[in-house]
Scaffold this active site. Structure first.
Site, short mmCIF file in Angstrom:
data_model
loop_
_atom_site.label_atom_id
_atom_site.label_comp_id
_atom_site.label_asym_id
_atom_site.label_seq_id
_atom_site.Cartn_x
_atom_site.Cartn_y
_atom_site.Cartn_z
N LYS A 56 1.21 -1.22 0.14
CA LYS A 56 0.38 0.38 -0.04
C LYS A 56 1.05 0.76 -0.18
CE LYS A 56 -4.45 -1.21 0.28
NZ LYS A 56 -4.66 -2.19 0.83
N SER A 74 -8.99 1.24 8.03
CA SER A 74 -8.53 0.95 9.66
C SER A 74 -7.10 -0.04 9.52
CB SER A 74 -9.67 -0.46 10.25
OG SER A 74 -9.63 -1.42 9.15
N GLU A 112 -9.15 -14.22 -4.28
CA GLU A 112 -10.63 -13.38 -2.87
C GLU A 112 -10.71 -14.70 -1.57
OE1 GLU A 112 -14.00 -10.70 -5.06
OE2 GLU A 112 -13.37 -12.84 -5.86
N GLY A 114 -15.99 -13.79 0.50
CA GLY A 114 -16.32 -12.68 0.29
C GLY A 114 -15.85 -12.13 -1.00
N ASP A 151 -17.10 -11.14 -4.30
CA ASP A 151 -17.97 -10.13 -4.91
C ASP A 151 -17.24 -10.30 -6.45
OD1 ASP A 151 -16.01 -9.08 -2.87
OD2 ASP A 151 -16.18 -7.24 -4.04
N SER A 205 1.14 -9.89 -0.22
CA SER A 205 0.74 -7.98 -0.21
C SER A 205 0.99 -7.62 1.07
CB SER A 205 -0.45 -8.33 -0.65
OG SER A 205 -1.32 -9.08 0.47
C1 LIG Z 1 -4.94 -3.83 0.93
C2 LIG Z 1 -4.63 -4.89 0.88
C3 LIG Z 1 -5.19 -5.73 0.13
C4 LIG Z 1 -6.53 -5.76 -1.67
O1 LIG Z 1 -5.61 -4.61 -2.67
P1 LIG Z 1 -6.77 -3.77 -3.12
O2 LIG Z 1 -6.13 -2.50 -4.19
O3 LIG Z 1 -7.67 -3.09 -2.33
O4 LIG Z 1 -7.16 -5.13 -3.55
C5 LIG Z 1 -4.30 -7.12 0.12
N1 LIG Z 1 -3.17 -7.65 1.01
C6 LIG Z 1 -3.69 -6.36 1.79
C7 LIG Z 1 -1.98 -7.02 2.56
C8 LIG Z 1 -3.71 -5.11 1.54
O5 LIG Z 1 -3.08 -4.20 2.70
#
Ligand SMILES: *Cc1c(COP(=O)(O)O)cnc(C)c1O
Length: 320
Positions: A53, A78, A204, A208, A210, A304
């Site tokens: 992010k 959050s 996903e 969830g 979607d 991620s």
């Molecule tokens: C925000 C986040 C996601 C999802 O990312 P999107 O861009 O909303 O699809 C996945 N893993 C982590 C660790 C995140 O912080």
């Protein structure tokens, strides 16, 4: 707002140079043997603030004009997006306001405050965070930095896959977690240019799905807030910008259960020595648990994020 394209991802990579980490690609002989594939794990849990992010937040803030910079930015989250906006704003000398639920995990609130952001809390059962944020934005002239549905956020998130392709070359498949779709759509834009035959797969949480429903219906489907360990992907709908990009470029969306996420956290800890949050395991879980056929392929997997308290992590693994 125009659709982001590959030039935007490249521009984002330039703006991140010297500010974001170039994260490593990890490999595991055991994981390769188990799947019969060559797996390349892009380690975004080792990114600044512990998740990809930071990329989108930094780039979106870097694109603001002087007037916007003076007034400051606002975000509602959050989780990882809040920390990303707070840190990126501080480093660019811009005041940040973060709207967080009053019952957000104390560690996340403390981390956000430690980046000198002003934190405004709300009651998540009675108040609407988007309304609070847009009211403040209006009153104080703040620029809203959304978590996924913005061209600069999408372009910034796409730089992780850009690094992966630059370093690893073309891939047969790229597997990416999916919440609101910023990371997946940015990755798809990078792949289209750098590895045009690569199959892009979104993952996903089972509770969830979607995104999966939206792809099969051909329109954005909104679901009630899902209950899942994958809190970073517990979004209720894709974005107006992210959905068409995903629709055009993503081959398939699969789901994984919370139990599979915990087994994957265990695998990543035991075999690869990596501390990964449940959401961060989505893509790895889909591959390691056989939800996607990958035998004989070179496969990119996006890990991620790694933001989970050690105590919660220990509880989850001890129950596995
Ligand atoms: C925000 C986040 C996601 C999802 O990312 P999107 O861009 O909303 O699809 C996945 N893993 C982590 C660790 C995140 O912080």
């Amino acid at each position: 707002m125009p659709d982001p394209d590959f030039d935007d991802v490249r521009r984002a990579a330039r703006s991140l140079r010297g500010h974001a980490h170039h994260t490593p690609i990890l490999t595991s002989r055991t994981a390769n043997e188990r799947t019969g594939a060559e797996l390349l794990f892009k380690a975004e849990h080792l990114q600044r603030i512990g998740a990809f992010k930071f990329r989108g937040a930094w780039h979106a803030i870097a694109r603001l004009n002087d007037d916007q910079r003076r007034h400051g930015v606002i975000a509602y989250s959050s989780g990882n997006h809040a920390q990303a906006v707070a840190l990126a704003a501080r480093e660019q000398h811009i005041p940040a306001t973060i709207v967080m639920p009053e019952d957000a995990p104390p560690a996340k609130m403390a981390a956000t405050r430690s980046h000198e952001a002003r934190v405004i809390t709300y009651d998540r059962y009675r108040e609407d965070r988007e309304a609070i944020a847009s009211e403040l934005a209006e009153r104080d002239g703040l620029s809203l930095i959304p978590p996924y549905d913005h061209p600069d956020i999408i372009a910034g998130q796409g730089t992780a896959a850009l690094e992966l392709f630059h370093e690893a070359g073309e891939l047969d498949s790229l597997v990416v977690c999916l919440g609101g779709g910023g990371l997946l759509s940015g990755s798809a834009i990078a792949a289209e240019q750098l590895s045009p035959h690569c199959r892009i797969i979104g993952v996903e949480p089972e509770a969830g799905n979607d995104g999966q429903q939206s792809l099969s219906r051909g329109e954005i489907v909104t679901i009630p807030a899902p209950r899942t360990l994958a809190d970073g992907a517990a979004t209720t709908h894709l974005g107006r910008l992210t959905f068409p990009i995903i629709q055009r470029r993503v081959a398939e969306i699969v789901t994984v259960s919370d139990a599979a996420l915990v087994r994957t956290m265990h695998f990543l800890a035991e075999r690869m020595k990596q501390f990964v949050e449940p959401t961060g395991c989505l893509a790895a879980a889909a591959v390691l648990e056989g939800s996607i056929p990958v035998a004989g392929q070179r496969v990119g997997i996006l890990i991620s994020g790694g933001n989970i308290s050690p105590a919660h992590y220990a509880r989850l693994l001890s129950e596995a």
